[in-house]
Design an enzyme around this catalytic site. Structure first.
Site, PDB file in Angstrom:
ATOM      1  N   PHE A 116      75.903  63.998   2.296  1.00 43.37           N
ATOM      2  CA  PHE A 116      76.028  62.573   1.447  1.00 43.37           C
ATOM      3  C   PHE A 116      76.707  63.247   0.158  1.00 43.37           C
ATOM      4  O   PHE A 116      75.859  63.837  -0.668  1.00 43.37           O
ATOM      5  CB  PHE A 116      75.126  61.753   1.312  1.00 43.37           C
TER       6      PHE A 116
ATOM      7  N   ASP B  98      75.931  70.290  -4.501  1.00 47.02           N
ATOM      8  CA  ASP B  98      75.478  69.104  -4.741  1.00 47.02           C
ATOM      9  C   ASP B  98      74.279  68.890  -5.145  1.00 47.02           C
ATOM     10  O   ASP B  98      73.353  68.788  -4.204  1.00 47.02           O
ATOM     11  CB  ASP B  98      76.299  68.148  -3.941  1.00 47.02           C
TER      12      ASP B  98
ATOM     13  N   LYS C 221      71.807  61.792 -10.814  1.00 54.24           N
ATOM     14  CA  LYS C 221      70.599  60.850 -10.834  1.00 54.24           C
ATOM     15  C   LYS C 221      69.543  60.941 -11.845  1.00 54.24           C
ATOM     16  O   LYS C 221      69.589  60.053 -12.804  1.00 54.24           O
ATOM     17  CB  LYS C 221      69.967  61.035  -9.369  1.00 54.24           C
TER      18      LYS C 221
HETATM   19  C1  LIG Z   1      73.466  59.575  -4.780  1.00 58.53           C
HETATM   20  C2  LIG Z   1      74.312  60.751  -4.306  1.00 58.53           C
HETATM   21  C3  LIG Z   1      75.486  60.943  -4.689  1.00 58.53           C
HETATM   22  C4  LIG Z   1      76.187  59.909  -5.218  1.00 58.53           C
HETATM   23  O1  LIG Z   1      75.796  59.378  -6.553  1.00 58.53           O
HETATM   24  P1  LIG Z   1      76.072  58.088  -7.234  1.00 58.53           P
HETATM   25  O2  LIG Z   1      75.820  58.207  -8.751  1.00 58.53           O
HETATM   26  O3  LIG Z   1      75.709  57.083  -6.343  1.00 58.53           O
HETATM   27  O4  LIG Z   1      77.606  57.907  -7.071  1.00 58.53           O
HETATM   28  C5  LIG Z   1      76.101  62.197  -4.530  1.00 58.53           C
HETATM   29  N1  LIG Z   1      75.278  63.285  -3.971  1.00 58.53           N
HETATM   30  C6  LIG Z   1      74.114  63.234  -3.591  1.00 58.53           C
HETATM   31  C7  LIG Z   1      73.549  64.062  -3.175  1.00 58.53           C
HETATM   32  C8  LIG Z   1      73.426  61.827  -3.768  1.00 58.53           C
HETATM   33  O5  LIG Z   1      72.260  61.793  -3.447  1.00 58.53           O
END
Ligand SMILES: *Cc1c(COP(=O)(O)O)cnc(C)c1O
Length: 394
Positions: A130, A215, A244
Site C-alpha cells: 500500500f 516507504d 503519518k
Molecule cells: C497511509 C500510508 C500511505 C498513504 O498516506 P496518506 O497520508 O494517507 O496519503 C502510504 N504508504 C503507507 C505505507 C501508508 O501506511
C-alpha cells in the site's frame, strides 16, 4: 440525517469529541483506549505537551505558512535533523504519505532518465503493498479494487513476491527505475519484511543501478523500536518516505533522497504550496527529537515485546486467531480461515478498545508510542474477552 460527506468512507461508528494520552472520549461520554492513534499518526498521544508547546511557539512567530518561495528556519532545522538521523542527502517536504511516495516515484524517474537514459521508467512493487491513493501511488498499490474503477492509472508497475528469484525475474535492467516497498507492510496485513530479503534486494538494486525506495510512512519514526524500520536490516535506501506520525497529527510528509538522486533534480521538477510550512515543521522537529531519543526507542521496543507476548497468548488461547505478526508497537492478529476482522474491531470498540483492521482478516494494533504497560495489558485483556465472547467472529 443525510451525511454531509462524500461517500468514500463507511459510516463512522462513533463521534469523538476529546482525547488525552492514549484515551479518547465520544459525544456520549464514553472513553476508549485508543490503539489506532489515528492510524499510526498521534505517536505521542492525544494532547501531547511537546506538540501543544511546539504549536504555541510556532504561533508566536506569526508565520503559519509562507510557501516554498522563501526559506524558513523551522523547515531548515527539521530537514537537517532528518538527514542527521537517517543518511546524507536532501529533503523534500509535502503534506501526506501519498504525496511523499508520488514525489519519490517522480524523483526516481528523473534519476533513471538522467543516469540511464530514456525508457527506464518502470517500478517494481510487492504483493500486499500500500503506497497511497494517487494515480502513481495507487498504481504501485496491490489492491486491484482501489485501482480498477479509476483506470488508466500510471503504467509501468510490476508486482513481485518477497522472493529474490521472483525479483530477479521481473526486475528489468532496461526498464525498472526503482523498487518500492514498506519494510513492514501496514495496510497489507502487518507483515515485516525479512531482513535478509531486504539486504538481498539492496544488493540486487546496486548491481542493476535500480533505486531502492523505502516507504516508512507507517512503520517509520520509532514505531518498530528503531527510528527507521530499515535499520533492523542494516540497509540504507536511496529514497525514504515518511508521513503519518511526522508532525504529531498535523498533515506532513517528507522524502529523503541521496545526493546522487538530488544531483539529477532541477528547480521546477516538483513542488508544493503547503509542504514544509513553519507551523508543521516546528511541531515535526519536536516530535522527531522525542522519538529519536535512544531511551524512548528502547521503551518502544520493550513495550512492543510486552504487547507481542500478550497477543501470542491470545493466539494460543483462541481458535479464531491464527497468528501474530509485527515489529515493536506495530502488531497484527491474523484471524483463522473464515473469520473476519470487522466484527472483532466492532466488538472491541463496544468493549472500550479502538483497533483497526489491516485487510479482511487481520486486526491491527497501533497504540501511541507513549502507551504504558497497564494500557497494553488492558488492551490484551479486552481482546481476550472479545475473542472469547464472540465465538466465530464471522
Ligand atoms: C497511509 C500510508 C500511505 C498513504 O498516506 P496518506 O497520508 O494517507 O496519503 C502510504 N504508504 C503507507 C505505507 C501508508 O501506511
Amino acid at each position: 440525517m443525510l451525511s454531509p460527506f462524500l461517500g468514500v468512507y463507511g459510516p463512522p461508528p462513533v463521534t469523538l469529541v476529546s482525547g488525552q494520552g492514549c484515551r479518547v472520549t465520544d459525544d456520549r461520554g464514553r472513553t476508549y483506549l485508543d490503539f489506532t492513534a489515528g492510524i499510526a499518526v498521534t505517536a505521542l498521544g492525544h494532547g501531547a505537551p511537546e506538540v501543544e508547546n511546539a504549536v504555541r511557539s510556532a504561533l508566536d512567530s506569526g508565520l503559519i505558512h509562507t510557501s516554498n518561495l522563501y526559506r524558513t528556519l523551522p523547515a531548515e532545522r527539521l530537514a537537517r535533523a532528518l538527514i542527521e538521523h537517517s543518511f546524507p542527502g536532501g529533503v523534500f517536504f509535502c503534506n501526506s504519505g501519498g504525496e511523499a511516495n508520488e514525489a519519490a516515484l517522480k524523483f526516481a524517474r528523473r534519476y533513471a532518465g538522467t543516469v540511464h537514459g530514456p525508457g527506464r521508467s518502470g517500478f517494481l512493487a510487492f504483493r500486499g503493498s500500500f503506497h497511497g491513493r494517487l494515480f502513481g501511488t495507487v498504481a504501485a498499490t496491490d489492491r486491484p479494487a482501489y485501482r480498477e474503477p479509476f483506470l488508466p492509472v500510471m503504467p509501468g508497475v510490476r508486482f513481485a513476491d518477497f522472493d529474490l528469484d521472483a525479483v530477479g525475474a521481473v526486475l528489468d535492467e532496461g526498464e525498472t527505475a526503482a523498487v518500492i516497498l514498506e519494510p513492514v507492510q501496514g495496510e497489507g496485513g502487518v507483515r515485516p519484511v525479512d531482513p535478509a530479503f531486504l539486504q538481498g534486494l539492496r544488493a540486487r538494486c546496486d548491481a542493476t543501478g535500480t533505486l531502492l525506495i523505502l516507504d516508512e510512512v507507517q512503520c517509520g519514526l520509532g514505531r518498530t523500536g528503531r527510528l527507521f524500520a530499515h535499520q533492523h536490516a542494516g540497509v540504507t535506501p536511496d529514497i525514504l518516505t515518511l508521513a503519518k506520525p511526522l508532525a504529531g497529527g498535523l498533515p506532513m510528509g517528507a522524502v529523503i533522497a541521496t545526493p546522487a538522486v538530488d544531483a539529477t533534480l532541477k528547480a521546477g521538477d516538483h513542488g508544493t504550496t503547503f509542504g514544509g510550512g513553519p507551523l508543521v515543521s516546528t511541531v515535526a522537529l519536536a516530535v522527531l527529537e522525542r522519538v529519536a531519543d535512544p531511551a524512548f526507542l528502547a521503551e518502544v521496543a520493550r513495550k512492543g515485546q510486552r504487547l507481542a507476548d500478550g497477543l501470542d497468548r491470545l493466539v494460543d488461547g483462541h481458535a479464531a486467531v491464527r497468528g501474530r505478526r509485527g515489529l515493536g508497537l506495530m502488531q497484527g492478529l491474523a484471524l483463522s480461515e473464515g473469520s473476519l476482522a470487522a466484527p472483532v474491531v466492532q466488538r472491541a470498540r463496544e468493549a472500550g478498545l479502538l483497533v483497526v483492521s489491516a485487510g479482511p482478516d487481520v486486526v491491527r494494533l497501533l497504540p501511541p508510542l507513549v502507551v504504558d504497560d497497564a494500557d497494553i495489558d488492558e488492551a490484551v485483556g479486552i481482546l481476550d474477552t472479545v475473542l472469547s465472547s464472540g465465538g466465530d467472529p464471522s
